[in-house]
Design an enzyme around this catalytic site. Structure first.
Site, short mmCIF file in Angstrom:
data_model
loop_
_atom_site.label_atom_id
_atom_site.label_comp_id
_atom_site.label_asym_id
_atom_site.label_seq_id
_atom_site.Cartn_x
_atom_site.Cartn_y
_atom_site.Cartn_z
N ASN A 9 1.04 -1.06 -0.09
CA ASN A 9 -0.18 0.19 0.32
C ASN A 9 1.04 1.71 -0.28
OD1 ASN A 9 -2.01 2.30 0.40
ND2 ASN A 9 -1.85 1.94 2.27
N TRP A 10 1.55 1.75 -1.34
CA TRP A 10 2.01 2.75 -1.56
C TRP A 10 1.36 4.27 -0.66
CZ3 TRP A 10 4.74 3.24 -6.60
CH2 TRP A 10 5.18 2.21 -6.99
N LYS A 11 -0.15 3.89 -0.01
CA LYS A 11 -0.74 5.51 0.40
C LYS A 11 0.02 6.94 -0.86
CE LYS A 11 -0.14 3.40 4.85
NZ LYS A 11 0.17 3.04 6.01
N HIS A 94 -9.14 1.05 5.17
CA HIS A 94 -8.35 1.12 6.13
C HIS A 94 -7.91 2.62 6.81
CE1 HIS A 94 -4.11 2.58 6.73
NE2 HIS A 94 -3.97 1.56 5.72
N GLU A 96 -6.81 4.92 8.22
CA GLU A 96 -7.05 5.84 7.88
C GLU A 96 -7.78 6.74 6.86
OE1 GLU A 96 -2.72 5.41 5.83
OE2 GLU A 96 -1.70 5.07 7.31
N GLU A 166 -4.73 -4.46 10.65
CA GLU A 166 -3.83 -3.95 11.06
C GLU A 166 -4.07 -3.13 12.44
OE1 GLU A 166 -2.26 -2.66 7.23
OE2 GLU A 166 -3.94 -1.54 7.29
N GLY A 172 2.87 2.64 10.45
CA GLY A 172 3.82 3.57 10.44
C GLY A 172 4.57 4.02 11.79
N SER A 211 4.04 -1.97 10.29
CA SER A 211 5.16 -2.09 10.20
C SER A 211 5.64 -3.38 9.63
CB SER A 211 5.89 -1.48 11.25
OG SER A 211 5.32 -0.31 11.63
N GLY A 233 4.98 1.83 4.78
CA GLY A 233 6.12 1.72 4.71
C GLY A 233 7.73 1.56 3.48
#
Ligand code: PGA
Length: 249
Positions: A9-11, A94, A96, A166, A172, A211, A233
């Site tokens: 997931n590149w966000k 997600h 976020e 998650e 992160g 992470s 990340g």
């Protein structure tokens, strides 16, 4: 058996150059055979990624979708558009999106239905915050999020989902849940699935996210109920992501 899945997931990160680098690095057939890998770049890169990833084992994923079929939804992207550019997986719920864009379990339900209607595999993300964990509410929160989406779905459709656990406090932050902590909650998810449908419990893939890196992938995936990873990340650097995929095979 469940084929492991690693999804990057590149966000809101990436560039045309990074898409090319991933296409080049994953060209050829050097990954473990029994492994699914997806990369989820931001929307503007999907078409370039569709071309760059052709002939590689990389499947294409997206990070969000709007469940409406079309119309006056400025700035939004729907499932039909994702399908048109070869997207195979899409994140739903997600943390976020839940935290910063107000998405709810009800939104996740509608997004899952829209994704399935266009042949996309929804990756439903669930997880507890630090405060919820400290209050001893992890199991209740996580199973509540899973049930809110799976229970209303027809049995045949449930089999087409992936669930990513998650823990929000691990995203992160560099704080990974230990393999045992992750397994405890993911075992609870599998046990809950068992109460609904034994076959579903056997076949549905559960990913860990938070992470995840090359040096903790093998230990996490060695747990009985961890079938892969949703990597943020560490999915941005091609060498690191490649190493994660190697350890997952
Ligand atoms: P992280 O993100 O690997 O950077 O913790 C995971 C995610 O949010 O999917």
């Amino acid at each position: 058996m469940r084929t492991p899945l690693i999804a990057g997931n590149w966000k809101m990160n990436g560039s045309a150059e990074r898409i090319r680098a991933f296409g080049d690095a994953f060209a050829g057939d050097r990954l473990p055979a029994a492994l699914d890998v997806a990369v989820m770049p931001p929307f503007p890169y999907l078409q370039a990624a569709q071309h760059a990833f052709a002939g590689t084992p990389l499947a294409l994923g997206a990070q969000a979708l709007n469940p409406e079929p079309a119309g006056a939804h400025t700035g939004e992207v729907n499932a039909a558009m994702l399908a048109e550019f070869g997207v195979a997986y899409v994140l739903v719920g997600h943390s976020e999106r839940r935290q910063h864009y107000g998405e709810t379990d009800a939104d996740a339900c509608r997004q899952v239905e829209a994704a399935l209607a266009f042949g996309l595999t929804p990756v439903l993300c669930v997880g507890e915050t630090l405060a919820q964990r400290e209050a001893g509410a992890t199991r209740e929160v996580v199973l509540g999020q899973v049930a809110a989406v799976l229970d209303p779905l027809e049995a045949a459709l449930r089999k087409r989902l992936v669930v990513a656990y998650e823990p929000v406090w691990a995203i992160g932050t560099g704080l990974t849940a230990t393999p045992e902590e992750a397994q405890a909650t993911m075992g609870d998810i599998r046990a809950w699935l068992e109460t609904r449908d034994a076959e579903l419990a056997q076949s549905l893939r559960l990913l860990y996210g938070g992470s995840m890196k090359a040096d903790n992938t093998a230990a996490l995936l060695a747990q009985p109920d961890i079938d892969g990873g949703l990597v943020g990340g560490a999915s941005l650097q091609v060498d690191e992501f490649y190493a994660i995929c190697q350890s997952a095979g």
